[in-house]
Enzyme design. Structure first.
Site, short mmCIF file in Angstrom:
data_model
loop_
_atom_site.label_atom_id
_atom_site.label_comp_id
_atom_site.label_asym_id
_atom_site.label_seq_id
_atom_site.Cartn_x
_atom_site.Cartn_y
_atom_site.Cartn_z
N LYS A 1 6.86 90.72 -108.38
CA LYS A 1 7.56 90.60 -107.10
C LYS A 1 8.02 89.15 -106.88
O LYS A 1 7.84 88.31 -107.75
CB LYS A 1 6.67 91.10 -105.97
CG LYS A 1 6.12 92.53 -106.19
CD LYS A 1 7.19 93.61 -106.15
CE LYS A 1 6.74 94.95 -106.69
NZ LYS A 1 5.81 95.69 -105.84
C1 LIG Z 1 5.12 97.01 -105.75
C2 LIG Z 1 5.41 97.98 -104.68
C3 LIG Z 1 4.42 98.54 -103.88
C4 LIG Z 1 2.96 98.37 -104.15
O1 LIG Z 1 2.54 97.07 -104.21
P1 LIG Z 1 1.24 96.70 -105.07
O2 LIG Z 1 1.00 95.28 -104.64
O3 LIG Z 1 1.60 96.83 -106.51
O4 LIG Z 1 0.15 97.61 -104.65
C5 LIG Z 1 4.81 99.34 -102.82
N1 LIG Z 1 6.10 99.61 -102.57
C6 LIG Z 1 7.07 99.11 -103.35
C7 LIG Z 1 8.49 99.43 -103.02
C8 LIG Z 1 6.76 98.31 -104.43
O5 LIG Z 1 7.74 97.85 -105.23
#
Ligand SMILES: *Cc1c(COP(=O)(O)O)cnc(C)c1O
Length: 385
Positions: free
Chosen positions: A188
Site C-alpha cells: 500500500k
Molecule cells: C489491502 C486491502 C484491505 C485489507 O488490508 P490488510 O491491511 O491487508 O488487512 C482491505 N481492502 C482493500 C481494498 C485492500 O486493498
C-alpha cells in the site's frame, strides 16, 4: 531484471525509528502508537485515529462501531479485495454489492441509486462501504447524498487511498463518511509491515473503536458498572479483540507518514509517464475524474477488446515470463466460492466482471526507476504486438 508490481520503500530514518523502539521500554501498543495515530489524524484532517494490526481488523471494528450485526446488511463494490465484504460477515450481517463505473472501477452512484430504489424497506443496507479503487476516490459527494437519503452509514475503504484528495481535501477528512479505513500493508501507499487505521471525527465512535481493539476492556472508572476493586482493576464492558498494533510497527508508520506526500508525488509522476508511454497501444488507461487527485496505489490497464484480439492471460504470462511482476485487481468478490454459496452468480455485476476480464496491474511504486518503467513498457508493447 525482476520488477515487482509493488514494493515498500524503507529509508535509513525508518530503520532508525524502529530500532529506537526496540531499545525502549515498550514493544506492544504504547507511546509510539499514540504518536502514529496523531500523525495519521493530522495528515487527513480528522479528529481521531485508532491504529490496529491490519486493514482487515480496521474494517471489522469500523463495522461493529457502526452497529452492524445480524439482520443488517452492508453494501460494497465487487471490484475489491475480499476483506471489504468479509467485514460484514464477521459481524453476522449480510453482504450486497453495487456494480462499478467502468471508467474508474469505483462503486457506481447510478447503480447504487437504482438498487436502493428497488430494495424493500427491510433489505436496505445499514452500511455502505465504497472502495477507492487503485487510490482514485469515489464520487463521495453523490454517494453521501444517496446514503443520507436512505439513512445508511458510510464507511470508506481507503486502503488504496492514503494521500489521495477529493475536491481539494484529503481522503479521511470525514466530510462525507463517518469512518475511513486505511491499510499499511507493504504494497500500500505507506507501511507498518501489517497494520490498519480507522479515522473518524466522532468522539463516540472513537471510544467504541478503541475499546473493540483491546478486548472490550476499560480502565476508566466512569465507564465501569461498579467501583474499582483497586488500582489493578479493569472491566470488560464490550466484546472486543486483540487487534493491537505494536509500537515497533507504529514507529515505522510514523516515519513513513512523513514520506507520504513524496511517495504519492512519485506515484503521480510515474502514472503520468505511463499515460504518455502507453498512449497508442490497444489499452484502456486508468480513467480520472476531474474532482480528484488519486494516490495511485495501482496502475491498472485494460486490454481494449475493440482494438486487440490479444488474450489477457497470454499478455499476463508473457510479462511474467520476462520477470515483470504484473498482477490482476480484482477477481470480483461475488464470484468467490464463499459468496456463490450465498447466492451470488456470474453475470450479477457485469461492469465489475468486464473490468476484471481485461485488467492487468503493471508495476508502480515509489522506488520504480524510469529505466525499469521503460522495461515494463517495452515488454507490454511486445506482448501486445
Ligand atoms: C489491502 C486491502 C484491505 C485489507 O488490508 P490488510 O491491511 O491487508 O488487512 C482491505 N481492502 C482493500 C481494498 C485492500 O486493498
Amino acid at each position: 531484471m525482476k520488477i515487482p508490481y509493488a514494493r515498500q520503500s524503507i529509508s535509513d530514518a525508518d530503520v532508525l525509528a524502529v530500532t529506537e523502539v526496540l531499545r525502549s521500554d515498550w514493544l506492544t501498543q504504547g507511546p509510539a502508537v499514540v504518536r502514529f495515530e496523531k500523525a495519521v489524524a493530522d495528515y487527513c484532517g480528522a479528529r481521531h485515529a485508532v491504529a490496529v494490526n491490519s486493514g482487515t481488523s480496521a474494517l471489522h471494528i469500523a463495522c461493529l462501531a457502526a452497529g452492524l450485526g445480524p439482520g443488517d446488511s452492508l453494501w460494497t463494490s465487487p471490484n475489491t479485495f475480499v476483506a471489504s465484504a468479509n467485514c460484514a460477515l464477521y459481524c453476522g450481517a449480510s453482504v450486497g454489492f453495487v456494480d462499478v463505473d467502468s471508467r474508474t472501477g469505483n462503486l457506481s452512484p447510478e447503480d447504487l441509486e437504482r438498487r436502493l430504489g428497488r430494495a424493500s424497506r427491510g433489505s436496505l443496507p445499514k452500511v455502505i462501504l465504497p472502495v477507492h479503487f487503485a487510490g482514485h476516490p469515489c464520487d463521495m459527494d453523490r454517494i453521501a447524498g444517496i446514503a443520507g437519503k436512505y439513512g445508511a452509514i458510510l464507511i470508506e475503504d481507503a486502503c488504496h487511498a492514503l494521500g489521495a484528495r477529493y475536491r481539494g481535501e484529503p481522503v479521511g477528512s470525514g466530510r462525507y463518511a463517518s469512518m475511513t479505513v486505511f491499510s499499511f500493508h507493504p504494497v500500500k501507499v505507506a507501511t507498518t509491515g501489517e497494520g490498519g487505521v480507522v479515522v473518524t471525527n466522532s468522539p463516540a465512535l472513537f471510544e467504541r473503536l478503541a475499546l473493540l481493539r483491546s478486548h472490550g476492556i476499560t480502565r476508566d472508572p466512569a465507564r465501569m458498572q461498579g467501583p474499582p476493586h483497586g488500582p489493578w482493576y479493569y472491566e470488560q464492558i464490550d466484546m472486543g479483540f486483540n487487534y493491537r498494533l505494536t509500537d515497533i510497527q507504529a514507529a515505522l508508520g510514523e516515519s513513513q507518514l512523513g514520506r507520504v506526500d513524496a511517495f504519492v508525488a512519485r506515484r503521480r509522476f510515474l502514472a503520468a509517464r505511463y499515460d504518455d508511454l502507453l498512449a497508442g497501444l490497444p489499452l484502456i488507461l486508468p480513467g480520472r475524474h476531474p474532482d480528484v487527485l488519486p494516490a495511485w496505489h495501482l496502475y491498472v490497464v485494460r486490454l481494449d477488446p475493440a482494438r486487440t484480439g490479444k488474450n489477457r492471460r497470454r499478455v499476463f504470462e508473457a510479462m511474467r515470463s520476462e520477470g515483470i511482476g504484473v498482477n490482476v485487481h480484482y477477481i470480483p468478490v461475488h464470484t468467490q466460492p464463499v459468496y456463490r454459496e450465498r447466492g451470488f452468480r456470474n453475470g450479477d455485476f457485469p461492469a465489475a466482471e468486464a473490468f476484471y476480464e481485461h485488467a492487468i496491474s503493471i508495476p508502480l511504486f515509489p522506488d520504480l526507476t524510469e529505466g525499469a518503467q521503460d522495461v515494463v513498457v517495452d515488454a507490454l508493447r511486445r506482448a501486445l504486438a
